[in-house]
Design an enzyme around this catalytic site. Sequence first.
Site, PDB file in Angstrom:
ATOM      1  N   GLU A  27     -49.191  -7.936   5.246  1.00 50.83           N
ATOM      2  CA  GLU A  27     -49.800  -6.620   5.058  1.00 50.83           C
ATOM      3  C   GLU A  27     -50.039  -5.948   6.409  1.00 50.83           C
ATOM      4  O   GLU A  27     -50.328  -6.609   7.408  1.00 50.83           O
ATOM      5  CB  GLU A  27     -51.126  -6.751   4.316  1.00 50.83           C
ATOM      6  CG  GLU A  27     -50.970  -7.226   2.874  1.00 50.83           C
ATOM      7  CD  GLU A  27     -52.307  -7.412   2.182  1.00 50.83           C
ATOM      8  OE1 GLU A  27     -53.351  -7.254   2.866  1.00 50.83           O
ATOM      9  OE2 GLU A  27     -52.316  -7.720   0.978  1.00 50.83           O
ATOM     10  N   LYS A  56     -14.585  18.233  -0.164  1.00 49.37           N
ATOM     11  CA  LYS A  56     -14.277  16.832  -0.431  1.00 49.37           C
ATOM     12  C   LYS A  56     -14.730  16.421  -1.825  1.00 49.37           C
ATOM     13  O   LYS A  56     -15.673  16.983  -2.386  1.00 49.37           O
ATOM     14  CB  LYS A  56     -14.934  15.925   0.617  1.00 49.37           C
ATOM     15  CG  LYS A  56     -16.449  16.012   0.698  1.00 49.37           C
ATOM     16  CD  LYS A  56     -16.966  15.271   1.917  1.00 49.37           C
ATOM     17  CE  LYS A  56     -18.477  15.352   2.033  1.00 49.37           C
ATOM     18  NZ  LYS A  56     -19.000  14.796   3.269  1.00 49.37           N
ATOM     19  N   ARG A  99     -16.221  13.320  -3.624  1.00 47.24           N
ATOM     20  CA  ARG A  99     -16.904  12.048  -3.358  1.00 47.24           C
ATOM     21  C   ARG A  99     -16.982  11.233  -4.636  1.00 47.24           C
ATOM     22  O   ARG A  99     -17.500  11.698  -5.658  1.00 47.24           O
ATOM     23  CB  ARG A  99     -18.309  12.313  -2.816  1.00 47.24           C
ATOM     24  CG  ARG A  99     -19.003  11.081  -2.260  1.00 47.24           C
ATOM     25  CD  ARG A  99     -20.441  11.403  -1.867  1.00 47.24           C
ATOM     26  NE  ARG A  99     -20.535  12.319  -0.747  1.00 47.24           N
ATOM     27  CZ  ARG A  99     -20.482  11.926   0.525  1.00 47.24           C
ATOM     28  NH1 ARG A  99     -20.307  10.649   0.825  1.00 47.24           N
ATOM     29  NH2 ARG A  99     -20.586  12.818   1.499  1.00 47.24           N
ATOM     30  N   ASP A 106     -24.438   8.008   8.276  1.00 44.85           N
ATOM     31  CA  ASP A 106     -24.927   6.656   8.023  1.00 44.85           C
ATOM     32  C   ASP A 106     -23.901   5.631   8.521  1.00 44.85           C
ATOM     33  O   ASP A 106     -23.957   5.171   9.652  1.00 44.85           O
ATOM     34  CB  ASP A 106     -25.207   6.489   6.531  1.00 44.85           C
ATOM     35  CG  ASP A 106     -26.046   5.268   6.217  1.00 44.85           C
ATOM     36  OD1 ASP A 106     -26.185   4.399   7.103  1.00 44.85           O
ATOM     37  OD2 ASP A 106     -26.577   5.167   5.104  1.00 44.85           O
ATOM     38  N   GLY A 153     -18.105   6.577   7.857  1.00 52.03           N
ATOM     39  CA  GLY A 153     -16.766   6.546   7.285  1.00 52.03           C
ATOM     40  C   GLY A 153     -16.258   7.937   6.965  1.00 52.03           C
ATOM     41  O   GLY A 153     -15.128   8.313   7.310  1.00 52.03           O
TER      42      GLY A 153
END
Length: 318
Positions: free
Chosen positions: A12, A176, A178, A206, A209
């Site tokens: 904790e 694009k 996705r 992230d 790619g």
Amino acid sequence: MRATVGKFANGEINIGIEDPARGDDVFIIHPTCANASTGLNVNEAVMELLLLIHTVKLSSAKRITAIIPHFAYARQDRKTEARVPISASAIAQLLVNVGVDRIVTVDLHCGQIQGFFKNTPVNNLSPSREFAHYLKEKKGFKPSELAIVAPDAGAVDRARKLADRVSADRVVTILKRRVQAGKVDSMHIAGDVSGMVAVIVDDMTDTSGTLCKAAEVLKSHGAREVYAMITHGVLTDPACERIEKCDALQQVIVTDTMPQSHNLCRSSKLVVLSLAPLIAECVRRIHNEQAMDDLLPSNFLPAVYGTLDSPEAQPAAE
């Protein structure tokens, strides 16, 4: 104001404020992101921020402003299918309920997230001044050779604002399809980048790619050089490896809304711009009850940060 953040034996989080806060105007700067250097994960960062706000509130502070350069769970801002959470809304409700008076953040994934903070003012700062300064002063690009690229329909507004700041010749959009998060089936370009310096502008990358694939598509359509300007460099593995191996990408410029020291040694193409002057000026104006129009993305006029120096770029180590 000094604070101690530790952990009890059972994991904790243990928070302590060492200085009096009664009647103070308190600013808590705490990005809700992982930190590879300390081993902190995203969820621990969120919990630390909530407990810091709660502790300062119980210490009778006059006003509490949470400065969250990177806002966690921002990508989960709506229901995309049945039985999934709107996590950005949940985080906003937690912050409001522990007693925060104002939120300052940088380049939210979606501007409408500001509406999740019920009756709590939110300042969504823009790094477009820092990006524009780097393109014009550091790289010396002329407006006639710049094509600002929105990597998807959601980034068009962000790209347009940077294009206005640098007086870019054109704004190009990548359309694009996705299939799932981080995986793109196909890409098509709306606009001409032949012989241009293409600058991809987005709020975050992230695993990178999609970013690398977009750079390759732009290069195949005749772009002279391809740069990427990303506010939040999440850069989870294998992002740095992909960026380093992508011949189409000249540089990836990110800001320091997230710790980047561990990534700088992993890719020679990575450049980090400091947002410290922007945030410092924001703190000064909030404390002095001054307007912040030119610090927000809705205003294209060059921001003047008092006597603060121009943003410096920190290149990756060789």
